[in-house]
Design a protein around this motif. Sequence first.
Motif, short mmCIF file in Angstrom:
data_model
loop_
_atom_site.label_atom_id
_atom_site.label_comp_id
_atom_site.label_asym_id
_atom_site.label_seq_id
_atom_site.Cartn_x
_atom_site.Cartn_y
_atom_site.Cartn_z
N UNK A 218 5.63 -4.41 -8.03
CA UNK A 218 5.75 -3.17 -8.33
C UNK A 218 4.66 -2.29 -7.91
N UNK A 219 3.62 -3.09 -7.10
CA UNK A 219 2.27 -2.53 -6.76
C UNK A 219 1.96 -2.59 -5.30
N UNK A 220 3.05 -2.82 -4.54
CA UNK A 220 3.05 -2.86 -3.20
C UNK A 220 2.01 -4.10 -2.81
N UNK A 221 0.89 -3.70 -1.90
CA UNK A 221 -0.12 -4.92 -1.63
C UNK A 221 -1.55 -4.49 -2.32
N UNK A 222 -1.32 -3.90 -3.44
CA UNK A 222 -2.87 -3.50 -4.02
C UNK A 222 -3.35 -4.83 -4.41
#
Length: 309
Positions: A218-222
């Motif tokens: 749920x946080x892309x590629x953070x």
Amino acid sequence: VEEHYNRDFWWEEAGLYRTDQVSEWSSNPYQTGWCGGIIAEYALLAGGATGLTRERCLRHLGEALTSGVSPSGLFFGKYAENAWRSDCSYEAGDTAWRRPLTLIRRQGDALFYALRAFDVISRGGEDVRAEWLGGARRVADALVAMWNRHGQFGQWVDQFTGEVIIGNSASGGMIPAALCEAERRFGGGDYLRVAEESADHFYRNFTWKGVTTGGPGDALQCPDSESSYGLVESYVALHGATGDAMWLERAGEAARQFATWVMSYDYRFPPDSLFGQFGIRTTGAVFANSQNGHAAPGISQRATSIWWT
């Protein structure tokens, strides 16, 4: 916890423990790996679950390792609307997010804990069912094929082909550990080879550079803590499998990186806030990633949450 799981999470029609206490209309009542299935079932079995709980855990494993494995050999991302499905709904088209994608992290988590669950079953004097072993081996073989084809595990892959669609992340940080377990269970050499090659890739591209990404879906590629701890597990597993001290050194590096995500003091919440009234302490809370501001009292996504607002 066991009583809570049986009361609030068991899904009789699907033969699975749900991921969360959710309503029937939820689009994602059950998910594989990450903060979902097989992890908790291993924990319950390893904790000595008997009777109804053991029966349900075994039924859950049976469902996940047979019908829960897609034609590509990868675990389905979720079970919803009475069917196994990929994480993302999809339509025909060339846009990446219109493809049937699944988070690669799920594969490493689920395979690792399934194989560990087999060990618990075997130690109890029971034979692991051939179809369950076959399902686990299909997943391990699919991961080996993916590595051989792409030289990475990516972050989001096509559920039905195993093609890496969105790549270059540490989302699969647990996969080397899972492949070490596969080598121990099935042998053959390829599982350990890919475990070593992929773990070296993760080390050089992520641990050595000081940042990991892609673990949470749920946080892309953070930047995230979850991938860094998955790599701790994988490096330790490789040290156990090979005896090479290099992997233990790398595990220490990954552990120190993970420690930077751990809250080292008790934040002073406003006295009239909910957390202030409850006397919530934050020392030891682990931030999940830089996107969602979420922290929990441990590395597990299933732990009680502290939401920062």
